[in-house]
Scaffold this motif. Structure first.
Motif, short mmCIF file in Angstrom:
data_model
loop_
_atom_site.label_atom_id
_atom_site.label_comp_id
_atom_site.label_asym_id
_atom_site.label_seq_id
_atom_site.Cartn_x
_atom_site.Cartn_y
_atom_site.Cartn_z
N PHE A 196 0.85 -1.19 0.00
CA PHE A 196 0.00 0.00 0.00
C PHE A 196 0.89 1.24 0.00
N ASP A 197 0.61 2.17 -0.92
CA ASP A 197 1.45 3.36 -1.00
C ASP A 197 0.69 4.65 -0.69
N SER A 198 -0.55 4.53 -0.17
CA SER A 198 -1.29 5.73 0.20
C SER A 198 -2.38 5.36 1.20
N VAL A 199 -2.83 6.38 1.93
CA VAL A 199 -3.93 6.17 2.88
C VAL A 199 -5.19 5.77 2.13
N GLU A 200 -5.38 6.34 0.95
CA GLU A 200 -6.58 6.04 0.17
C GLU A 200 -6.65 4.57 -0.21
N SER A 201 -5.48 3.98 -0.53
CA SER A 201 -5.49 2.57 -0.92
C SER A 201 -5.87 1.68 0.26
N ILE A 202 -5.44 2.06 1.47
CA ILE A 202 -5.82 1.27 2.66
C ILE A 202 -7.29 1.49 2.98
N LYS A 203 -7.81 2.69 2.69
CA LYS A 203 -9.23 2.95 2.91
C LYS A 203 -10.08 2.01 2.06
N VAL A 204 -9.59 1.73 0.84
CA VAL A 204 -10.31 0.80 -0.03
C VAL A 204 -10.39 -0.57 0.63
N LEU A 205 -9.23 -1.04 1.15
CA LEU A 205 -9.21 -2.33 1.84
C LEU A 205 -10.11 -2.30 3.07
N ASN A 206 -10.04 -1.20 3.83
CA ASN A 206 -10.83 -1.09 5.06
C ASN A 206 -12.33 -1.15 4.76
N LYS A 207 -12.73 -0.57 3.63
CA LYS A 207 -14.13 -0.59 3.23
C LYS A 207 -14.63 -2.02 3.09
N PHE A 208 -13.80 -2.86 2.43
CA PHE A 208 -14.21 -4.24 2.23
C PHE A 208 -14.09 -5.06 3.51
N VAL A 209 -13.10 -4.72 4.35
CA VAL A 209 -12.97 -5.40 5.65
C VAL A 209 -14.19 -5.12 6.52
N GLN A 210 -14.63 -3.85 6.54
CA GLN A 210 -15.80 -3.49 7.32
C GLN A 210 -17.05 -4.18 6.79
N ALA A 211 -17.16 -4.26 5.46
CA ALA A 211 -18.31 -4.93 4.86
C ALA A 211 -18.31 -6.41 5.24
N ALA A 212 -17.11 -7.02 5.23
CA ALA A 212 -17.00 -8.42 5.61
C ALA A 212 -17.35 -8.62 7.08
N MET A 213 -16.91 -7.70 7.94
CA MET A 213 -17.21 -7.78 9.37
C MET A 213 -18.71 -7.67 9.61
N ASN A 214 -19.36 -6.73 8.91
CA ASN A 214 -20.80 -6.56 9.07
C ASN A 214 -21.56 -7.80 8.61
N LYS A 215 -21.08 -8.40 7.51
CA LYS A 215 -21.71 -9.62 7.00
C LYS A 215 -21.56 -10.77 8.00
N LEU A 216 -20.35 -10.90 8.56
CA LEU A 216 -20.12 -11.97 9.54
C LEU A 216 -20.95 -11.76 10.80
N LYS A 217 -21.04 -10.51 11.26
CA LYS A 217 -21.85 -10.21 12.45
C LYS A 217 -23.31 -10.57 12.20
N LYS A 218 -23.79 -10.24 10.99
CA LYS A 218 -25.18 -10.55 10.65
C LYS A 218 -25.39 -12.06 10.64
N LYS A 219 -24.42 -12.80 10.09
CA LYS A 219 -24.53 -14.25 10.06
C LYS A 219 -24.52 -14.83 11.47
N GLU A 220 -23.69 -14.26 12.35
CA GLU A 220 -23.65 -14.72 13.74
C GLU A 220 -24.98 -14.46 14.43
N GLU A 221 -25.56 -13.28 14.17
CA GLU A 221 -26.86 -12.94 14.77
C GLU A 221 -27.95 -13.89 14.28
N VAL A 222 -27.92 -14.20 12.98
CA VAL A 222 -28.92 -15.11 12.40
C VAL A 222 -28.77 -16.50 13.02
N ALA A 223 -27.51 -16.95 13.18
CA ALA A 223 -27.25 -18.27 13.76
C ALA A 223 -27.72 -18.33 15.21
N LYS A 224 -27.45 -17.27 15.97
CA LYS A 224 -27.88 -17.23 17.38
C LYS A 224 -29.40 -17.20 17.47
#
Length: 273
Positions: A69-97
């Motif tokens: 990564f050579d800029s903050v913006e490039s890491i923001k792109v990764l962070n966007k997808f990481v956050q989306a993945a975290m939200n999806k996993l949390k939703k799946k955990e809630e559904v399972a519970k």
């Protein structure tokens, strides 16, 4: 700019933490690249370890995939997808519970609506979304939340959609089960799976012999006095009037056969367990 490189040699970075890619067998690392504007994030194979722990032996880290990564913006792109993945996993955990909580199918009219809900103006967009899901799937998107006495606690929009579509029954989640008075006892049903038996027993206090209806649910057994199998069937009918139950007769016997006949005469589907 994001570059993905395959390292030809093992590279140990400043930090390596185990993440879960099925068996806790992937290490994620991050390091600053001195003299450049880049930071590196790597994903490497390791022997299985506890998720979230530090890699115990960095010498066992396998060939890493390095993302530069050579800029903050490039890491923001990764962070966007990481956050989306975290939200999806949390939703799946809630559904399972939620799926593990006690579910019942009850008569819509048996659900009691508190005045706090009746006085509200439900969001029109939510109603339309819920109705659209029903139109496409012929069922509500989720179960309605109720107390042990079938008082609604969440899902008022779903309830309104159910009433609008004249649904006689709806699925509910009752975290604390459903309380029903059967004979001389209040039984807390924690599932819709019920086992029954009818026969002669002895009163613990008087020692007197009596006929009892045995109700087994959620690992508990309840003994309720019933003079005959007609009265026993009436008690069971009281349960099935509240929620749809999977009724099974616990054992084959003359008295249980009589109970099965009375239940079927009352319109209750039953089978030997």
């Amino acid at each position: 700019m994001i570059k993905q490189l395959i390292q030809t040699e093992t590279k140990v970075l400043s930090s390596n933490t185990v993440i879960d890619c099925g068996n806790g067998d992937v290490a994620i690392g991050m390091a600053d690249v001195k003299g450049t504007p880049n930071v590196l994030i790597t994903f490497s194979d390791i022997p299985q370890q506890e998720v979230g722990s530090n890699v115990k032996n960095k010498n066992v880290i396998g060939m890493p995939v390095v993302i530069s990564f050579d800029s903050v913006e490039s890491i923001k792109v990764l962070n966007k997808f990481v956050q989306a993945a975290m939200n999806k996993l949390k939703k799946k955990e809630e559904v399972a519970k939620r799926a593990a909580l006690p579910h019942f199918v009850v008569k819509t009219e048996s659900i009691m609506i508190p005045s706090s809900f009746k006085c509200t103006n439900p969001n029109a967009e939510k109603i339309m979304k819920c109705q659209q899901y029903f139109n496409e799937n012929e069922k509500l998107d989720e179960a309605i939340d109720v107390t042990s006495t079938l008082t609604l606690t969440d899902g008022y929009v779903r309830y309104l959609v159910a009433k609008y579509n004249k649904l006689e029954k709806v699925e509910v989640v009752a975290v604390n089960g459903i309380d029903i008075k059967v004979g001389n006892q209040v039984i807390k049903f924690t599932s819709d799976d019920i086992r029954l038996s009818y026969g002669l027993g002895k009163d613990d206090e008087t020692g007197e012999k009596k006929f009892y209806l045995s109700i087994i649910n959620g690992g508990k057994r309840y003994e309720i006095p019933a003079e005959d199998n007609v009265e026993a069937a009436t008690m069971v009918k009281k349960i099935t009037n509240v929620f749809d139950a999977k009724i099974g007769i616990a054992a084959v016997s003359t008295m249980n056969f009589g109970l099965k006949e009375r239940l079927e005469e009352a319109g209750i589907t039953v089978a030997y367990a």
